[in-house]
Design an enzyme around this catalytic site. Structure first.
Site, PDB file in Angstrom:
ATOM      1  N   ARG A  60       0.685  -1.245   0.015  1.00  0.00           N
ATOM      2  CA  ARG A  60       0.167  -0.116   0.092  1.00  0.00           C
ATOM      3  C   ARG A  60       0.768   1.301   0.138  1.00  0.00           C
ATOM      4  O   ARG A  60       0.594   2.080  -0.546  1.00  0.00           O
ATOM      5  CB  ARG A  60      -0.889   0.048   1.120  1.00  0.00           C
ATOM      6  N   HIS A  64       0.639   4.416  -2.883  1.00  0.00           N
ATOM      7  CA  HIS A  64       0.516   5.698  -2.089  1.00  0.00           C
ATOM      8  C   HIS A  64       1.524   6.566  -2.718  1.00  0.00           C
ATOM      9  O   HIS A  64       1.323   7.844  -2.998  1.00  0.00           O
ATOM     10  CB  HIS A  64       0.263   5.855  -0.614  1.00  0.00           C
ATOM     11  N   ASN A  91      -3.460   9.594   3.948  1.00  0.00           N
ATOM     12  CA  ASN A  91      -2.468   8.619   4.467  1.00  0.00           C
ATOM     13  C   ASN A  91      -2.234   8.352   5.899  1.00  0.00           C
ATOM     14  O   ASN A  91      -1.373   7.501   6.162  1.00  0.00           O
ATOM     15  CB  ASN A  91      -0.840   9.229   3.948  1.00  0.00           C
ATOM     16  N   HIS A 191      -6.226  -5.712  -2.940  1.00  0.00           N
ATOM     17  CA  HIS A 191      -7.245  -5.880  -1.717  1.00  0.00           C
ATOM     18  C   HIS A 191      -7.405  -7.493  -1.228  1.00  0.00           C
ATOM     19  O   HIS A 191      -8.123  -7.366  -0.652  1.00  0.00           O
ATOM     20  CB  HIS A 191      -8.350  -5.153  -2.103  1.00  0.00           C
ATOM     21  N   ASP A 251      -3.641 -13.973  -3.719  1.00  0.00           N
ATOM     22  CA  ASP A 251      -4.663 -14.990  -4.693  1.00  0.00           C
ATOM     23  C   ASP A 251      -5.324 -14.381  -5.317  1.00  0.00           C
ATOM     24  O   ASP A 251      -5.633 -12.964  -5.341  1.00  0.00           O
ATOM     25  CB  ASP A 251      -5.107 -16.262  -3.742  1.00  0.00           C
TER      26      ASP A 251
END
Length: 325
Positions: A60, A64, A91, A191, A251
Protein backbone atom coordinates in the site's frame (compact mmCIF):
# COMPACT_ATOMS: atom_id res chain seq x y z
CA UNK A 1 -20.15 6.33 -23.05
CA UNK A 2 -18.60 9.56 -24.42
CA UNK A 3 -16.39 10.03 -21.34
CA UNK A 4 -15.07 6.49 -21.85
CA UNK A 5 -13.93 7.20 -25.42
CA UNK A 6 -12.26 10.40 -24.26
CA UNK A 7 -10.58 8.57 -21.40
CA UNK A 8 -8.98 6.00 -23.66
CA UNK A 9 -7.81 8.66 -26.10
CA UNK A 10 -6.20 10.40 -23.14
CA UNK A 11 -4.58 7.19 -21.92
CA UNK A 12 -3.12 6.48 -25.37
CA UNK A 13 -1.60 9.97 -25.41
CA UNK A 14 -0.24 9.54 -21.91
CA UNK A 15 1.33 6.18 -22.62
CA UNK A 16 4.19 7.77 -24.59
CA UNK A 17 7.33 6.85 -22.69
CA UNK A 18 8.76 9.72 -20.65
CA UNK A 19 12.48 10.40 -20.36
CA UNK A 20 12.59 9.18 -16.77
CA UNK A 21 11.08 5.75 -17.32
CA UNK A 22 13.20 5.23 -20.42
CA UNK A 23 16.28 5.39 -18.19
CA UNK A 24 15.12 2.72 -15.77
CA UNK A 25 16.87 -0.64 -16.08
CA UNK A 26 16.77 -3.94 -14.16
CA UNK A 27 20.59 -3.88 -14.19
CA UNK A 28 21.03 -0.31 -12.96
CA UNK A 29 23.06 -1.36 -9.89
CA UNK A 30 24.96 -4.19 -11.56
CA UNK A 31 28.31 -2.52 -10.88
CA UNK A 32 27.57 -0.20 -7.94
CA UNK A 33 25.51 -2.57 -5.74
CA UNK A 34 25.05 -5.96 -7.44
CA UNK A 35 23.47 -7.63 -4.40
CA UNK A 36 20.87 -4.94 -3.69
CA UNK A 37 17.85 -7.16 -4.41
CA UNK A 38 19.05 -9.99 -2.17
CA UNK A 39 19.85 -7.50 0.61
CA UNK A 40 16.34 -6.06 0.44
CA UNK A 41 14.77 -9.52 0.22
CA UNK A 42 16.58 -10.63 3.38
CA UNK A 43 15.41 -7.53 5.25
CA UNK A 44 11.82 -8.15 4.11
CA UNK A 45 11.94 -11.78 5.21
CA UNK A 46 13.23 -10.79 8.63
CA UNK A 47 10.45 -8.23 9.04
CA UNK A 48 7.85 -10.75 7.85
CA UNK A 49 9.00 -13.20 10.50
CA UNK A 50 7.90 -10.61 13.06
CA UNK A 51 4.53 -9.60 11.61
CA UNK A 52 2.35 -10.44 8.59
CA UNK A 53 1.12 -6.82 8.54
CA UNK A 54 4.31 -6.03 6.63
CA UNK A 55 2.93 -7.42 3.37
CA UNK A 56 -0.14 -5.24 2.84
CA UNK A 57 1.48 -2.25 4.58
CA UNK A 58 4.48 -2.22 2.23
CA UNK A 59 2.43 -2.79 -0.92
CA UNK A 60 0.00 0.00 0.00
CA UNK A 61 2.91 2.32 0.76
CA UNK A 62 4.21 1.84 -2.80
CA UNK A 63 0.80 2.65 -4.33
CA UNK A 64 0.37 5.79 -2.23
CA UNK A 65 3.90 6.96 -3.00
CA UNK A 66 3.60 6.59 -6.77
CA UNK A 67 0.18 8.26 -7.03
CA UNK A 68 1.21 11.49 -5.31
CA UNK A 69 4.56 12.77 -6.65
CA UNK A 70 5.50 9.69 -8.66
CA UNK A 71 7.54 6.72 -7.43
CA UNK A 72 10.14 8.79 -5.57
CA UNK A 73 9.79 7.73 -1.90
CA UNK A 74 8.38 11.15 -0.98
CA UNK A 75 5.85 9.27 1.17
CA UNK A 76 8.73 8.23 3.46
CA UNK A 77 9.75 11.76 4.51
CA UNK A 78 8.85 12.68 8.09
CA UNK A 79 8.75 16.14 9.65
CA UNK A 80 8.33 17.39 13.24
CA UNK A 81 5.83 19.87 11.77
CA UNK A 82 3.66 16.95 10.55
CA UNK A 83 3.24 18.54 7.14
CA UNK A 84 4.66 15.91 4.76
CA UNK A 85 2.77 13.44 2.56
CA UNK A 86 2.48 10.83 5.28
CA UNK A 87 0.65 13.39 7.45
CA UNK A 88 -2.14 14.03 4.93
CA UNK A 89 -5.55 12.68 6.05
CA UNK A 90 -5.61 10.16 3.18
CA UNK A 91 -2.32 8.69 4.41
CA UNK A 92 -2.87 8.57 8.15
CA UNK A 93 -4.16 5.00 7.87
CA UNK A 94 -0.89 3.75 6.35
CA UNK A 95 0.49 1.15 8.74
CA UNK A 96 3.73 1.96 10.52
CA UNK A 97 5.07 -1.48 9.62
CA UNK A 98 5.34 -0.41 5.99
CA UNK A 99 7.53 2.57 6.82
CA UNK A 100 9.60 0.48 9.24
CA UNK A 101 10.15 -2.20 6.59
CA UNK A 102 11.62 0.27 4.10
CA UNK A 103 13.75 1.99 6.75
CA UNK A 104 15.24 -1.34 7.84
CA UNK A 105 15.88 -2.38 4.23
CA UNK A 106 17.58 0.96 3.57
CA UNK A 107 19.83 0.50 6.62
CA UNK A 108 20.84 -2.95 5.36
CA UNK A 109 21.59 -1.62 1.87
CA UNK A 110 23.54 1.37 3.22
CA UNK A 111 25.72 -0.97 5.28
CA UNK A 112 26.98 -2.60 2.06
CA UNK A 113 26.47 0.10 -0.60
CA UNK A 114 26.51 3.52 1.09
CA UNK A 115 25.00 6.41 -0.84
CA UNK A 116 24.20 4.36 -3.93
CA UNK A 117 20.64 2.98 -3.86
CA UNK A 118 17.61 5.25 -3.63
CA UNK A 119 14.80 4.77 -1.17
CA UNK A 120 12.46 4.84 -4.18
CA UNK A 121 14.14 1.77 -5.67
CA UNK A 122 14.18 -0.02 -2.32
CA UNK A 123 10.44 0.59 -1.98
CA UNK A 124 9.83 -0.76 -5.50
CA UNK A 125 11.86 -3.90 -4.80
CA UNK A 126 10.16 -4.40 -1.43
CA UNK A 127 6.69 -4.09 -3.00
CA UNK A 128 7.55 -6.89 -5.41
CA UNK A 129 9.06 -9.04 -2.66
CA UNK A 130 6.06 -8.87 -0.31
CA UNK A 131 3.83 -9.98 -3.18
CA UNK A 132 6.08 -12.97 -3.93
CA UNK A 133 6.53 -13.91 -0.28
CA UNK A 134 2.75 -13.98 0.24
CA UNK A 135 2.14 -16.31 -2.71
CA UNK A 136 1.84 -13.84 -5.59
CA UNK A 137 3.67 -13.49 -8.91
CA UNK A 138 7.28 -12.46 -9.33
CA UNK A 139 8.37 -9.86 -11.88
CA UNK A 140 11.49 -7.93 -12.83
CA UNK A 141 11.77 -4.55 -11.11
CA UNK A 142 13.16 -1.72 -13.20
CA UNK A 143 15.66 0.39 -11.23
CA UNK A 144 17.35 3.77 -11.41
CA UNK A 145 14.84 6.01 -9.62
CA UNK A 146 16.05 8.99 -7.62
CA UNK A 147 14.42 10.19 -4.41
CA UNK A 148 12.13 13.20 -4.70
CA UNK A 149 12.74 16.59 -3.13
CA UNK A 150 9.09 17.48 -2.46
CA UNK A 151 6.84 15.98 0.20
CA UNK A 152 3.90 18.14 1.22
CA UNK A 153 0.62 17.11 2.83
CA UNK A 154 -1.21 19.78 0.88
CA UNK A 155 -0.33 18.14 -2.44
CA UNK A 156 -2.05 14.84 -1.57
CA UNK A 157 -5.81 15.59 -1.81
CA UNK A 158 -7.40 14.43 -5.05
CA UNK A 159 -4.53 12.16 -6.06
CA UNK A 160 -5.56 8.87 -4.41
CA UNK A 161 -8.54 6.62 -5.21
CA UNK A 162 -11.23 6.66 -2.55
CA UNK A 163 -13.26 3.74 -1.15
CA UNK A 164 -16.49 5.21 -2.56
CA UNK A 165 -15.25 5.91 -6.10
CA UNK A 166 -17.31 4.70 -9.05
CA UNK A 167 -15.71 3.18 -12.16
CA UNK A 168 -15.51 6.52 -13.98
CA UNK A 169 -13.53 8.13 -11.16
CA UNK A 170 -11.28 5.10 -10.72
CA UNK A 171 -10.48 4.97 -14.43
CA UNK A 172 -9.79 8.72 -14.46
CA UNK A 173 -7.37 8.72 -11.52
CA UNK A 174 -5.49 5.65 -12.78
CA UNK A 175 -5.48 7.08 -16.31
CA UNK A 176 -3.77 10.22 -15.00
CA UNK A 177 -0.95 7.90 -13.96
CA UNK A 178 -0.62 6.26 -17.38
CA UNK A 179 -2.49 3.16 -16.19
CA UNK A 180 -5.23 1.47 -18.22
CA UNK A 181 -8.57 0.03 -17.15
CA UNK A 182 -7.00 -3.43 -17.11
CA UNK A 183 -4.13 -2.15 -14.95
CA UNK A 184 -6.60 -0.59 -12.54
CA UNK A 185 -8.62 -3.78 -12.14
CA UNK A 186 -5.48 -5.89 -11.70
CA UNK A 187 -3.95 -3.50 -9.15
CA UNK A 188 -7.24 -3.43 -7.23
CA UNK A 189 -6.53 -7.12 -6.67
CA UNK A 190 -3.98 -6.03 -4.07
CA UNK A 191 -7.03 -5.77 -1.81
CA UNK A 192 -6.78 -9.54 -1.52
CA UNK A 193 -4.35 -8.61 1.28
CA UNK A 194 -4.64 -6.50 4.39
CA UNK A 195 -7.29 -4.85 6.51
CA UNK A 196 -9.49 -1.76 6.64
CA UNK A 197 -10.91 0.38 9.42
CA UNK A 198 -14.69 0.18 9.77
CA UNK A 199 -15.10 3.90 9.06
CA UNK A 200 -13.95 3.39 5.47
CA UNK A 201 -17.07 1.42 4.54
CA UNK A 202 -19.61 2.11 7.32
CA UNK A 203 -21.81 4.14 4.98
CA UNK A 204 -22.55 0.95 3.00
CA UNK A 205 -23.94 -0.67 6.14
CA UNK A 206 -25.88 2.08 7.88
CA UNK A 207 -26.53 5.11 5.63
CA UNK A 208 -26.29 4.07 2.00
CA UNK A 209 -29.50 5.91 1.04
CA UNK A 210 -32.41 7.52 2.96
CA UNK A 211 -34.79 4.63 2.29
CA UNK A 212 -32.09 1.98 1.86
CA UNK A 213 -29.56 1.92 4.72
CA UNK A 214 -27.65 -1.13 3.43
CA UNK A 215 -25.98 -1.13 0.02
CA UNK A 216 -28.02 -3.65 -2.03
CA UNK A 217 -24.88 -4.77 -3.92
CA UNK A 218 -23.57 -6.29 -0.66
CA UNK A 219 -24.16 -9.99 -0.14
CA UNK A 220 -26.75 -9.99 2.72
CA UNK A 221 -24.84 -12.54 4.79
CA UNK A 222 -21.61 -10.60 4.29
CA UNK A 223 -23.37 -7.39 5.32
CA UNK A 224 -24.50 -9.04 8.54
CA UNK A 225 -20.94 -10.23 9.24
CA UNK A 226 -19.63 -6.71 8.71
CA UNK A 227 -22.30 -5.24 11.00
CA UNK A 228 -21.32 -7.72 13.70
CA UNK A 229 -17.64 -6.79 13.35
CA UNK A 230 -18.36 -3.06 12.90
CA UNK A 231 -21.41 -1.96 14.91
CA UNK A 232 -22.32 1.71 14.80
CA UNK A 233 -20.02 3.89 16.94
CA UNK A 234 -17.44 1.09 16.95
CA UNK A 235 -13.93 1.68 18.33
CA UNK A 236 -12.13 3.55 15.49
CA UNK A 237 -9.14 1.21 15.84
CA UNK A 238 -11.14 -1.89 14.86
CA UNK A 239 -10.25 -3.38 11.47
CA UNK A 240 -11.59 -6.17 9.27
CA UNK A 241 -9.93 -8.17 6.51
CA UNK A 242 -10.25 -6.82 2.97
CA UNK A 243 -10.61 -10.47 1.97
CA UNK A 244 -12.56 -12.31 4.68
CA UNK A 245 -11.19 -15.70 3.61
CA UNK A 246 -7.43 -15.43 2.90
CA UNK A 247 -6.33 -11.94 4.07
CA UNK A 248 -2.64 -12.88 4.30
CA UNK A 249 -2.34 -14.72 0.97
CA UNK A 250 -1.91 -13.10 -2.42
CA UNK A 251 -4.44 -14.93 -4.59
CA UNK A 252 -7.50 -14.31 -6.77
CA UNK A 253 -10.04 -14.79 -3.96
CA UNK A 254 -10.61 -11.01 -4.00
CA UNK A 255 -12.20 -11.35 -7.45
CA UNK A 256 -14.23 -14.39 -6.40
CA UNK A 257 -15.50 -12.26 -3.54
CA UNK A 258 -16.59 -9.50 -5.94
CA UNK A 259 -18.59 -11.99 -8.00
CA UNK A 260 -20.38 -13.01 -4.79
CA UNK A 261 -21.08 -9.49 -3.50
CA UNK A 262 -18.27 -9.51 -0.96
CA UNK A 263 -16.31 -6.45 -2.09
CA UNK A 264 -15.57 -4.41 1.05
CA UNK A 265 -15.47 -0.97 -0.57
CA UNK A 266 -17.86 0.52 -3.10
CA UNK A 267 -14.76 0.96 -5.29
CA UNK A 268 -14.20 -2.80 -5.07
CA UNK A 269 -17.73 -4.03 -5.80
CA UNK A 270 -18.25 -1.56 -8.65
CA UNK A 271 -15.65 -3.50 -10.63
CA UNK A 272 -18.18 -6.33 -10.87
CA UNK A 273 -21.45 -4.39 -10.91
CA UNK A 274 -20.32 -2.19 -13.82
CA UNK A 275 -20.70 -4.07 -17.14
CA UNK A 276 -17.55 -2.41 -18.55
CA UNK A 277 -15.25 -4.03 -16.00
CA UNK A 278 -17.26 -7.15 -15.10
CA UNK A 279 -15.79 -9.41 -17.82
CA UNK A 280 -12.25 -8.83 -16.54
CA UNK A 281 -13.29 -9.48 -12.93
CA UNK A 282 -15.03 -12.70 -13.98
CA UNK A 283 -11.95 -13.78 -15.91
CA UNK A 284 -9.61 -13.11 -12.96
CA UNK A 285 -12.00 -14.92 -10.60
CA UNK A 286 -11.94 -17.98 -12.83
CA UNK A 287 -8.23 -17.89 -13.74
CA UNK A 288 -5.63 -16.91 -11.13
CA UNK A 289 -2.85 -17.15 -13.71
CA UNK A 290 -4.45 -14.43 -15.82
CA UNK A 291 -4.74 -12.19 -12.77
CA UNK A 292 -1.13 -12.79 -11.77
CA UNK A 293 0.12 -11.97 -15.27
CA UNK A 294 -1.93 -8.76 -15.46
CA UNK A 295 -0.91 -7.72 -11.94
CA UNK A 296 2.80 -8.21 -12.64
CA UNK A 297 2.57 -6.12 -15.83
CA UNK A 298 0.58 -3.40 -14.05
CA UNK A 299 3.13 -3.23 -11.22
CA UNK A 300 5.93 -2.63 -13.71
CA UNK A 301 3.94 0.21 -15.30
CA UNK A 302 3.02 1.62 -11.90
CA UNK A 303 6.71 1.68 -11.01
CA UNK A 304 7.38 4.05 -13.94
CA UNK A 305 4.96 6.74 -12.77
CA UNK A 306 6.59 10.14 -12.32
CA UNK A 307 10.08 8.73 -11.73
CA UNK A 308 13.09 10.99 -11.25
CA UNK A 309 16.30 9.85 -12.93
CA UNK A 310 19.71 11.15 -13.94
CA UNK A 311 20.40 14.45 -12.20
CA UNK A 312 16.88 14.78 -10.80
CA UNK A 313 16.25 14.35 -7.09
CA UNK A 314 18.83 12.75 -4.81
CA UNK A 315 19.89 9.51 -3.16
CA UNK A 316 18.73 9.96 0.42
CA UNK A 317 20.99 8.68 3.17
CA UNK A 318 17.95 8.35 5.44
CA UNK A 319 14.60 7.62 3.80
CA UNK A 320 12.76 9.77 6.33
CA UNK A 321 14.73 12.98 5.69
CA UNK A 322 16.00 15.00 2.76
CA UNK A 323 19.79 15.17 2.59
CA UNK A 324 21.06 18.23 4.42
CA UNK A 325 17.88 18.66 6.47
Amino acid sequence: MEWWRCLFVGIVLLMATGSGEAQLSPNFYQSSCPNVESIVRQAIQQKLSQTSVTVAATLRLFFHDCFIEGCDASIMVASPKHDTERDAPDNLSLAGDGFDTIEKAKEAVEAQCPGVVSCADILAIAARDVVVLSGGPSFIVELGRRDGLISQAGRVPGKLPGPDFDLKLLAWIFGKNNLTLLDMIALSGAHTLGFSHCSRFAKRLYSFAPSLPVDPSLNPRYAQQLMHACPQNVDPNIVVGMDPFTPNTFDNVYFKNLVNGRGLFTSDEVLFTNPLSRPVVSNFAANQGNFFKAFASAMVRLGRVGVKTGNEGEIRRDCTAFNGS
